[in-house]
Design a protein around this motif. Sequence first.
Motif, mmCIF file in Angstrom:
data_model
loop_
_atom_site.group_PDB
_atom_site.id
_atom_site.type_symbol
_atom_site.label_atom_id
_atom_site.label_comp_id
_atom_site.label_asym_id
_atom_site.label_seq_id
_atom_site.Cartn_x
_atom_site.Cartn_y
_atom_site.Cartn_z
ATOM 1 N N ARG A 266 0.826 -1.222 0.000
ATOM 2 C CA ARG A 266 0.000 0.000 0.000
ATOM 3 C C ARG A 266 0.853 1.262 0.000
ATOM 4 O O ARG A 266 0.518 2.249 0.656
ATOM 5 C CB ARG A 266 -0.964 -0.007 1.188
ATOM 6 C CG ARG A 266 -1.935 -1.187 1.167
ATOM 7 C CD ARG A 266 -2.946 -1.110 2.277
ATOM 8 N NE ARG A 266 -3.890 -2.218 2.213
ATOM 9 C CZ ARG A 266 -4.897 -2.401 3.062
ATOM 10 N NH1 ARG A 266 -5.085 -1.542 4.057
ATOM 11 N NH2 ARG A 266 -5.710 -3.433 2.930
ATOM 12 N N ASP A 269 -0.826 4.883 -4.676
ATOM 13 C CA ASP A 269 -2.240 5.232 -4.641
ATOM 14 C C ASP A 269 -2.644 5.829 -5.983
ATOM 15 O O ASP A 269 -1.896 5.758 -6.967
ATOM 16 C CB ASP A 269 -2.539 6.193 -3.476
ATOM 17 C CG ASP A 269 -1.711 7.478 -3.530
ATOM 18 O OD1 ASP A 269 -1.335 7.905 -4.647
ATOM 19 O OD2 ASP A 269 -1.442 8.052 -2.465
ATOM 20 N N SER A 270 -3.822 6.434 -6.027
ATOM 21 C CA SER A 270 -4.363 6.939 -7.292
ATOM 22 C C SER A 270 -3.623 8.165 -7.804
ATOM 23 O O SER A 270 -3.920 8.648 -8.906
ATOM 24 C CB SER A 270 -5.855 7.260 -7.120
ATOM 25 O OG SER A 270 -6.038 8.252 -6.123
ATOM 26 N N ARG A 271 -2.661 8.694 -7.037
ATOM 27 C CA ARG A 271 -1.847 9.819 -7.516
ATOM 28 C C ARG A 271 -0.527 9.346 -8.119
ATOM 29 O O ARG A 271 0.234 10.146 -8.658
ATOM 30 C CB ARG A 271 -1.541 10.782 -6.361
ATOM 31 C CG ARG A 271 -2.785 11.352 -5.674
ATOM 32 C CD ARG A 271 -2.386 12.157 -4.446
ATOM 33 N NE ARG A 271 -1.670 11.331 -3.480
ATOM 34 C CZ ARG A 271 -0.768 11.793 -2.617
ATOM 35 N NH1 ARG A 271 -0.462 13.078 -2.600
ATOM 36 N NH2 ARG A 271 -0.168 10.980 -1.771
ATOM 37 N N GLU A 293 -3.603 -2.563 -14.664
ATOM 38 C CA GLU A 293 -4.661 -3.172 -13.854
ATOM 39 C C GLU A 293 -4.889 -2.396 -12.559
ATOM 40 O O GLU A 293 -5.862 -2.656 -11.840
ATOM 41 C CB GLU A 293 -4.306 -4.622 -13.521
ATOM 42 C CG GLU A 293 -4.311 -5.565 -14.709
ATOM 43 C CD GLU A 293 -5.719 -5.933 -15.166
ATOM 44 O OE1 GLU A 293 -6.696 -5.377 -14.618
ATOM 45 O OE2 GLU A 293 -5.835 -6.768 -16.082
ATOM 46 N N MET A 294 -4.004 -1.445 -12.251
ATOM 47 C CA MET A 294 -4.104 -0.682 -11.008
ATOM 48 C C MET A 294 -4.754 0.680 -11.247
ATOM 49 O O MET A 294 -4.803 1.177 -12.374
ATOM 50 C CB MET A 294 -2.703 -0.479 -10.410
ATOM 51 C CG MET A 294 -1.986 -1.758 -10.044
ATOM 52 S SD MET A 294 -0.305 -1.419 -9.441
ATOM 53 C CE MET A 294 0.315 -3.087 -9.235
ATOM 54 N N ASP A 295 -5.235 1.283 -10.168
ATOM 55 C CA ASP A 295 -5.826 2.616 -10.229
ATOM 56 C C ASP A 295 -4.709 3.640 -10.027
ATOM 57 O O ASP A 295 -4.442 4.083 -8.910
ATOM 58 C CB ASP A 295 -6.899 2.763 -9.157
ATOM 59 C CG ASP A 295 -7.540 4.148 -9.163
ATOM 60 O OD1 ASP A 295 -7.441 4.839 -10.201
ATOM 61 O OD2 ASP A 295 -8.114 4.551 -8.129
ATOM 62 N N LEU A 296 -4.036 4.017 -11.110
ATOM 63 C CA LEU A 296 -2.915 4.940 -11.064
ATOM 64 C C LEU A 296 -3.250 6.213 -11.832
ATOM 65 O O LEU A 296 -4.122 6.217 -12.713
ATOM 66 C CB LEU A 296 -1.659 4.296 -11.663
ATOM 67 C CG LEU A 296 -1.198 2.975 -11.046
ATOM 68 C CD1 LEU A 296 0.007 2.423 -11.800
ATOM 69 C CD2 LEU A 296 -0.863 3.162 -9.571
ATOM 70 N N ALA A 297 -2.535 7.289 -11.530
ATOM 71 C CA ALA A 297 -2.791 8.559 -12.196
ATOM 72 C C ALA A 297 -2.310 8.547 -13.633
ATOM 73 O O ALA A 297 -2.901 9.212 -14.502
ATOM 74 C CB ALA A 297 -2.114 9.689 -11.427
ATOM 75 N N TYR A 298 -1.230 7.811 -13.900
ATOM 76 C CA TYR A 298 -0.609 7.878 -15.223
ATOM 77 C C TYR A 298 0.261 6.650 -15.425
ATOM 78 O O TYR A 298 1.011 6.256 -14.524
ATOM 79 C CB TYR A 298 0.251 9.144 -15.309
ATOM 80 C CG TYR A 298 1.025 9.336 -16.594
ATOM 81 C CD1 TYR A 298 0.449 9.987 -17.680
ATOM 82 C CD2 TYR A 298 2.349 8.902 -16.714
ATOM 83 C CE1 TYR A 298 1.168 10.187 -18.859
ATOM 84 C CE2 TYR A 298 3.067 9.093 -17.881
ATOM 85 C CZ TYR A 298 2.475 9.743 -18.950
ATOM 86 O OH TYR A 298 3.180 9.945 -20.100
ATOM 87 N N ARG A 324 -8.576 -0.929 -20.375
ATOM 88 C CA ARG A 324 -7.321 -0.744 -19.641
ATOM 89 C C ARG A 324 -6.202 -0.298 -20.576
ATOM 90 O O ARG A 324 -5.393 0.560 -20.231
ATOM 91 C CB ARG A 324 -6.943 -2.042 -18.930
ATOM 92 C CG ARG A 324 -7.863 -2.399 -17.779
ATOM 93 C CD ARG A 324 -7.637 -1.464 -16.605
ATOM 94 N NE ARG A 324 -8.553 -1.693 -15.515
ATOM 95 C CZ ARG A 324 -8.481 -1.058 -14.337
ATOM 96 N NH1 ARG A 324 -7.525 -0.180 -14.125
ATOM 97 N NH2 ARG A 324 -9.370 -1.293 -13.393
ATOM 98 N N ARG A 327 -5.705 3.395 -21.341
ATOM 99 C CA ARG A 327 -5.106 4.264 -20.333
ATOM 100 C C ARG A 327 -3.598 4.406 -20.513
ATOM 101 O O ARG A 327 -2.959 5.195 -19.818
ATOM 102 C CB ARG A 327 -5.406 3.728 -18.925
ATOM 103 C CG ARG A 327 -6.897 3.665 -18.610
ATOM 104 C CD ARG A 327 -7.176 2.979 -17.278
ATOM 105 N NE ARG A 327 -6.488 3.661 -16.199
ATOM 106 C CZ ARG A 327 -5.618 3.097 -15.380
ATOM 107 N NH1 ARG A 327 -5.303 1.819 -15.532
ATOM 108 N NH2 ARG A 327 -5.047 3.770 -14.422
#
Length: 388
Positions: A266, A269-271, A293-298, A324, A327
Motif C-alpha cells: 500500500r 495510490d491513485s496519484r 490493472e491498477m488505479d494509477l494517475a498515469y 485498460r 489508459r
Amino acid sequence: MNALWERLHRLWEAGTPCGLATVVATFGSAPRRPGAIMICAPDGGVTGSISGGCVEGAVHDLAQQAVADGTAVLERYGVADSDAGAVGLTCGGTIEVLVERVDRRSFPELGVLLRHLRSATPVALATVVEADPSWPEAGPGNHLVCWGDGAAGSTGNPVLDAQTAAVARRLLTQNRSGTVRLGPAGADSAHGPRIFVDCLAPPPRMLIYGAGEFASALARQGALLGYRVTVCDARPVFTTSERFPDADEVVVSWPHRHLVAEAEERRIDSRTVVVSLTHDPKFDIPLLRAALEMDLAYVGAMGSRRSVAQRIAALRAAGLPAGRLARLSSPVGLDLGGADPAETAVSIAAEILLLRHGRHGPRLSETAGPLHREAAPARFSPSVASRG
C-alpha cells in the motif's frame, strides 16, 4: 512544502516567535492555491510565497505586527484599480490570507504535525480563521491537528472540535483542503466559525523503470514537481544512487515485481505515476500489464511507433481489456519537438500535468478566459471551497 514546515518547526523549537501567512481561500485567477504559506522570521527573512510577489510586502508588515501583538488577522487581497501593484493582485484574482504569530504557546501542536509529516502520514491542520458569536471561544489562530484515529489541539470548544475532526478526516480521504463554516447544527451552517482545513498528504510517487539517461532527466523533473521519485531496474551495474542524484530511492529489482510489491504494501495510490523507459519487452510487458490493472494517475512507456504497436499487441495477447489498454500513454509525452533526455523529460512531465489537470495543452497566448481553473468543491459539503 515539507521544507517550509521544517523551517517553521526549527524556529518554533528554538523558541523564536515568527509570523506565518497562509492562503485560506482563492477566487478567480489567483497565483497560489489554498495552503500556500510564507514564514516571516524576526530578522526580516522570508521563506515561501503566497502570491508570487504581488502582496508579499503588505503581508510581511502584517506578520511583523502579528508577532508583536499576538493577534491573528484575516486579510483579503484583490485587484485595486488605482494601485493593483501595491497591495493588490495584478493577475485579477482574489486571495484570503490568515496571518498569525507562531511560537510554542500559540501553536503547541506544531510538533505533532511535524511528526506526522516526517512519517509520511496523512494529516490535516484545521485553523479557525474567522470567529462567530455562536462559539466565541473559538478564536482565529486556534489549531486542531487531525489524523486517522487521533487529534491534538483545540478550536476552543470540544463540540466544535468533534465536528471539525469529522470534516477534516473526510477531506483527508479526498486529499482536499478548504474552508468550511461550522455551527451548532454542523457543516453547511449559515453561522459559526470559519475554519480552514489544510490536508497535508505525503507527496505523490513517480516510479521510473529503466536506469538510463532519460530516467535521470525524468527523475530531475519529477523532483521539481514535488514527486517522491523511485528509479528501478533489474541491472545492478546501471542502477546506482550516484547515477540518479535526484531520486529519493534507487532499487535493483525486476520492474513488475517491484511494482506489485509496492502495491501489496500500500505504498502507491491513485496519484502515483508509472513510466517505463526500459525499451525491453521482457521488462515492459509484465510491468505495463500490472500497472494498467491498477488505479494509477498515469502509466506511460517510451518507444517508437513500431515498438508501441508490438507492445499493444503483446498486452492484448496477455488478456488486458481494451478499456485498460486505452489508459496507456505510449509513445510517452507531448509532441514538443524535443528528442534528447532533458527535452523528453519535459514532454513527459508536461503530459502528466496535462492529464492531472484535465487540460488540452494549447498555448496560453492563443486562449481566452481565466488562466487557473477553479478547483471542484469537496463532494460531501457544498460549503467547502477546496483545492485538489
